[in-house]
Design a protein around this motif. Structure first.
Motif, PDB file in Angstrom:
ATOM      1  N   THR A  57     -36.434  61.292 -53.706  1.00 47.85           N
ATOM      2  CA  THR A  57     -36.279  62.770 -53.083  1.00 47.85           C
ATOM      3  C   THR A  57     -37.622  63.336 -52.989  1.00 47.85           C
ATOM      4  O   THR A  57     -37.607  64.157 -51.669  1.00 47.85           O
ATOM      5  N   GLY A  58     -38.580  63.264 -53.467  1.00 46.33           N
ATOM      6  CA  GLY A  58     -39.689  63.959 -53.328  1.00 46.33           C
ATOM      7  C   GLY A  58     -40.267  63.664 -51.847  1.00 46.33           C
ATOM      8  O   GLY A  58     -40.863  64.475 -51.035  1.00 46.33           O
ATOM      9  N   GLN A  59     -40.418  62.499 -51.535  1.00 43.26           N
ATOM     10  CA  GLN A  59     -40.783  62.028 -50.432  1.00 43.26           C
ATOM     11  C   GLN A  59     -39.767  62.566 -49.143  1.00 43.26           C
ATOM     12  O   GLN A  59     -40.361  63.087 -48.117  1.00 43.26           O
ATOM     13  N   ILE A  60     -38.740  62.552 -49.228  1.00 41.37           N
ATOM     14  CA  ILE A  60     -37.687  63.055 -48.329  1.00 41.37           C
ATOM     15  C   ILE A  60     -37.973  64.848 -48.257  1.00 41.37           C
ATOM     16  O   ILE A  60     -38.163  65.205 -46.963  1.00 41.37           O
ATOM     17  N   PHE A  61     -38.399  65.366 -49.229  1.00 41.13           N
ATOM     18  CA  PHE A  61     -38.743  66.779 -49.277  1.00 41.13           C
ATOM     19  C   PHE A  61     -39.917  66.994 -48.557  1.00 41.13           C
ATOM     20  O   PHE A  61     -40.077  68.000 -47.677  1.00 41.13           O
ATOM     21  N   VAL A  62     -40.959  65.952 -48.550  1.00 48.37           N
ATOM     22  CA  VAL A  62     -42.289  66.112 -47.976  1.00 48.37           C
ATOM     23  C   VAL A  62     -41.880  66.202 -46.465  1.00 48.37           C
ATOM     24  O   VAL A  62     -42.443  66.776 -45.505  1.00 48.37           O
ATOM     25  N   ILE A  63     -40.942  65.439 -45.831  1.00 49.69           N
ATOM     26  CA  ILE A  63     -40.415  65.360 -44.519  1.00 49.69           C
ATOM     27  C   ILE A  63     -39.990  66.729 -44.143  1.00 49.69           C
ATOM     28  O   ILE A  63     -40.424  67.146 -42.762  1.00 49.69           O
ATOM     29  N   PHE A  64     -39.283  67.408 -44.760  1.00 47.16           N
ATOM     30  CA  PHE A  64     -38.812  68.602 -44.425  1.00 47.16           C
ATOM     31  C   PHE A  64     -39.904  69.760 -44.409  1.00 47.16           C
ATOM     32  O   PHE A  64     -39.961  70.411 -43.750  1.00 47.16           O
ATOM     33  N   VAL A  65     -40.996  69.573 -45.427  1.00 44.84           N
ATOM     34  CA  VAL A  65     -42.077  70.581 -45.380  1.00 44.84           C
ATOM     35  C   VAL A  65     -42.752  70.260 -44.486  1.00 44.84           C
ATOM     36  O   VAL A  65     -43.162  71.478 -43.726  1.00 44.84           O
ATOM     37  N   ILE A  66     -43.018  69.169 -43.642  1.00 42.75           N
ATOM     38  CA  ILE A  66     -43.798  68.818 -42.491  1.00 42.75           C
ATOM     39  C   ILE A  66     -42.978  69.354 -41.205  1.00 42.75           C
ATOM     40  O   ILE A  66     -43.604  70.217 -40.427  1.00 42.75           O
ATOM     41  N   THR A  67     -41.599  69.436 -41.281  1.00 45.07           N
ATOM     42  CA  THR A  67     -40.856  69.936 -40.186  1.00 45.07           C
ATOM     43  C   THR A  67     -40.959  71.410 -40.223  1.00 45.07           C
ATOM     44  O   THR A  67     -41.230  72.033 -39.162  1.00 45.07           O
ATOM     45  N   VAL A  68     -40.853  72.183 -41.421  1.00 44.25           N
ATOM     46  CA  VAL A  68     -40.820  73.539 -41.349  1.00 44.25           C
ATOM     47  C   VAL A  68     -42.615  73.865 -40.953  1.00 44.25           C
ATOM     48  O   VAL A  68     -42.741  74.927 -40.416  1.00 44.25           O
ATOM     49  N   ALA A  69     -43.484  73.226 -41.619  1.00 45.70           N
ATOM     50  CA  ALA A  69     -44.739  73.677 -41.071  1.00 45.70           C
ATOM     51  C   ALA A  69     -45.016  73.373 -39.572  1.00 45.70           C
ATOM     52  O   ALA A  69     -45.717  74.275 -38.924  1.00 45.70           O
ATOM     53  N   ALA A  70     -44.254  72.467 -38.849  1.00 49.60           N
ATOM     54  CA  ALA A  70     -44.358  72.390 -37.270  1.00 49.60           C
ATOM     55  C   ALA A  70     -43.888  73.527 -36.638  1.00 49.60           C
ATOM     56  O   ALA A  70     -44.433  74.055 -35.828  1.00 49.60           O
ATOM     57  N   ALA A  71     -42.611  73.976 -36.917  1.00 50.35           N
ATOM     58  CA  ALA A  71     -41.831  74.956 -36.429  1.00 50.35           C
ATOM     59  C   ALA A  71     -42.740  76.341 -36.817  1.00 50.35           C
ATOM     60  O   ALA A  71     -42.857  77.393 -35.784  1.00 50.35           O
ATOM     61  N   GLU A  72     -43.073  76.486 -38.075  1.00 55.95           N
ATOM     62  CA  GLU A  72     -44.126  77.755 -38.381  1.00 55.95           C
ATOM     63  C   GLU A  72     -45.320  77.803 -37.604  1.00 55.95           C
ATOM     64  O   GLU A  72     -45.511  78.793 -36.904  1.00 55.95           O
ATOM     65  N   ALA A  73     -45.892  76.667 -37.267  1.00 59.78           N
ATOM     66  CA  ALA A  73     -47.328  76.640 -36.657  1.00 59.78           C
ATOM     67  C   ALA A  73     -46.939  77.088 -35.081  1.00 59.78           C
ATOM     68  O   ALA A  73     -47.553  77.968 -34.430  1.00 59.78           O
ATOM     69  N   ALA A  74     -45.639  76.684 -34.782  1.00 63.66           N
ATOM     70  CA  ALA A  74     -45.303  77.017 -33.179  1.00 63.66           C
ATOM     71  C   ALA A  74     -45.363  78.475 -33.140  1.00 63.66           C
ATOM     72  O   ALA A  74     -45.755  79.252 -32.244  1.00 63.66           O
ATOM     73  N   VAL A  75     -44.419  79.143 -33.852  1.00 59.02           N
ATOM     74  CA  VAL A  75     -44.031  80.393 -33.773  1.00 59.02           C
ATOM     75  C   VAL A  75     -45.344  81.136 -34.194  1.00 59.02           C
ATOM     76  O   VAL A  75     -45.470  82.233 -33.482  1.00 59.02           O
ATOM     77  N   ALA A  76     -46.017  80.998 -35.146  1.00 60.86           N
ATOM     78  CA  ALA A  76     -47.053  81.906 -35.580  1.00 60.86           C
ATOM     79  C   ALA A  76     -48.148  81.815 -34.502  1.00 60.86           C
ATOM     80  O   ALA A  76     -48.777  82.682 -34.149  1.00 60.86           O
ATOM     81  N   LEU A  77     -48.462  80.646 -33.599  1.00 63.58           N
ATOM     82  CA  LEU A  77     -49.492  80.536 -32.775  1.00 63.58           C
ATOM     83  C   LEU A  77     -48.975  81.473 -31.431  1.00 63.58           C
ATOM     84  O   LEU A  77     -49.852  82.092 -30.902  1.00 63.58           O
TER      85      LEU A  77
ATOM     86  N   ALA B 145     -32.831  71.009 -40.597  1.00 61.88           N
ATOM     87  CA  ALA B 145     -34.305  70.961 -40.274  1.00 61.88           C
ATOM     88  C   ALA B 145     -34.588  70.932 -38.851  1.00 61.88           C
ATOM     89  O   ALA B 145     -35.107  71.421 -38.162  1.00 61.88           O
ATOM     90  N   SER B 146     -33.272  70.152 -38.033  1.00 63.48           N
ATOM     91  CA  SER B 146     -33.390  70.131 -36.647  1.00 63.48           C
ATOM     92  C   SER B 146     -33.175  71.506 -35.915  1.00 63.48           C
ATOM     93  O   SER B 146     -33.522  71.878 -34.925  1.00 63.48           O
ATOM     94  N   VAL B 147     -32.133  72.350 -36.775  1.00 64.51           N
ATOM     95  CA  VAL B 147     -32.001  73.736 -36.044  1.00 64.51           C
ATOM     96  C   VAL B 147     -33.289  74.483 -36.387  1.00 64.51           C
ATOM     97  O   VAL B 147     -33.710  75.247 -35.336  1.00 64.51           O
ATOM     98  N   ILE B 148     -33.900  74.382 -37.294  1.00 64.00           N
ATOM     99  CA  ILE B 148     -35.263  75.246 -37.725  1.00 64.00           C
ATOM    100  C   ILE B 148     -36.207  74.619 -36.338  1.00 64.00           C
ATOM    101  O   ILE B 148     -36.774  75.634 -36.089  1.00 64.00           O
ATOM    102  N   LEU B 149     -36.239  73.542 -36.183  1.00 63.31           N
ATOM    103  CA  LEU B 149     -37.145  73.101 -34.848  1.00 63.31           C
ATOM    104  C   LEU B 149     -36.862  73.670 -33.637  1.00 63.31           C
ATOM    105  O   LEU B 149     -37.562  74.289 -33.015  1.00 63.31           O
ATOM    106  N   LEU B 150     -35.494  73.594 -33.550  1.00 59.71           N
ATOM    107  CA  LEU B 150     -35.059  74.384 -32.153  1.00 59.71           C
ATOM    108  C   LEU B 150     -35.475  76.009 -32.135  1.00 59.71           C
ATOM    109  O   LEU B 150     -35.608  76.489 -31.191  1.00 59.71           O
TER     110      LEU B 150
END
Lengths: 100, 165
Positions: A57-77, B145-150
């Motif tokens: 489960t921890g490794q799956i949560f790391v995938i979600f954390v990386i996803t959120v970090a990518a979205a956050e970086a795009a919006v913040a930049l 997560a895919s919605v967050i990326l969108l």
């Protein structure tokens, strides 16, 4: 083998450096990078506990954390580009639009 | 024994490059030290038997997010910092505060009991187990997560576009 506490201490050190970076720096880029440092500290903790608990489960949560970090970086930049275009600076103590 | 030496090397480089990341004047240098940090975090993931996450760390973090940072840093002209201050005027207090936080976590770790041995989670192929879990047990968070990326995509385009069209 490596004790789990070593990973926890490494992650604590990385998190503390991130907190200090967010609170001290004036450049908004470095503040965003410090947030990434804190996310990475959390990732190290999640993967370490996932390894020692024998649970994926921890490794799956790391995938979600990386996803959120990518979205956050795009919006913040995008926000930084907008701020720099409108105010002509990237230093957080010079952003006083909301000041009464 | 060899694992411990490798871990200590990774940890030393991670902490050192993190400190260099938050202290450099030039943001481009900070981004490059961050790249070094991400490579060594991927090494720590390999030590923890998470090879897929090590690859994701390199491809997504170092390859995509950090390059985005580098683009924006180079797009905006930010070399004015060579003349002005790097940190705000409270930085010695905040560094002391950070040391206190780290000492507290260290105290907690020293007083707790942690396992010395790690289990082999993936004796066959880790990616298969990870994929099965991700698409069955965690399917709804995966879709969210895919919605967050969108949202990130649309938000970045909306924010960065010019007003006059």
């Amino acid at each position: 083998m490596i004790p789990l506490s070593w990973y926890v201490l490494l992650s604590a050190a990385l998190f503390t450096i991130g907190v200090v970076g967010v609170l001290t720096r004036r450049n908004v880029f470095i503040i965003l990078m410090s947030i990434e440092l804190m996310l990475n500290a959390a990732n190290i903790n999640l993967v370490a506990f996932s390894h020692y608990l024998q649970n994926l489960t921890g490794q799956i949560f790391v995938i979600f954390v990386i996803t959120v970090a990518a979205a956050e970086a795009a919006v913040a930049l995008a926000l930084i580009i907008l701020l720099a275009r409108n105010r002509g600076t990237v230093y957080v103590d010079e952003f006083n639009i909301m000041k009464g | 024994m060899i694992n411990q030496i490798v871990f200590l090397y990774f940890a030393a480089v991670i902490v050192l490059s993190a400190v260099l990341t938050i202290t450099r004047r030039n943001p481009v240098h900070s981004v490059l030290f961050m790249l070094l940090l991400f490579f060594h975090i991927a090494g720590v993931f390999v030590l923890l038997n998470a090879e897929f996450l090590a690859a994701v760390q390199l491809i997504v973090y170092a390859g995509a997010i950090l390059i985005l940072y580098l683009f924006v840093v180079m797009l905006l002209n930010v070399d004015r910092e060579s003349k002005s201050d790097r940190a705000n005027r409270f930085w010695p207090w905040i560094v002391a505060f950070g040391l206190v936080i780290f000492a507290e976590i260290g105290l907690l770790v020293a007083r707790g009991s942690f396992p010395l041995e790690g289990g082999q989670i993936m004796n066959k192929t880790g990616i298969k187990e990870l994929g099965i879990d991700l698409y069955t047990k965690y399917l709804v968070p995966f879709e969210i997560a895919s919605v967050i990326l969108l949202v990130g995509l649309v938000g970045a385009v909306m924010l960065a576009k010019k007003k006059n069209d």
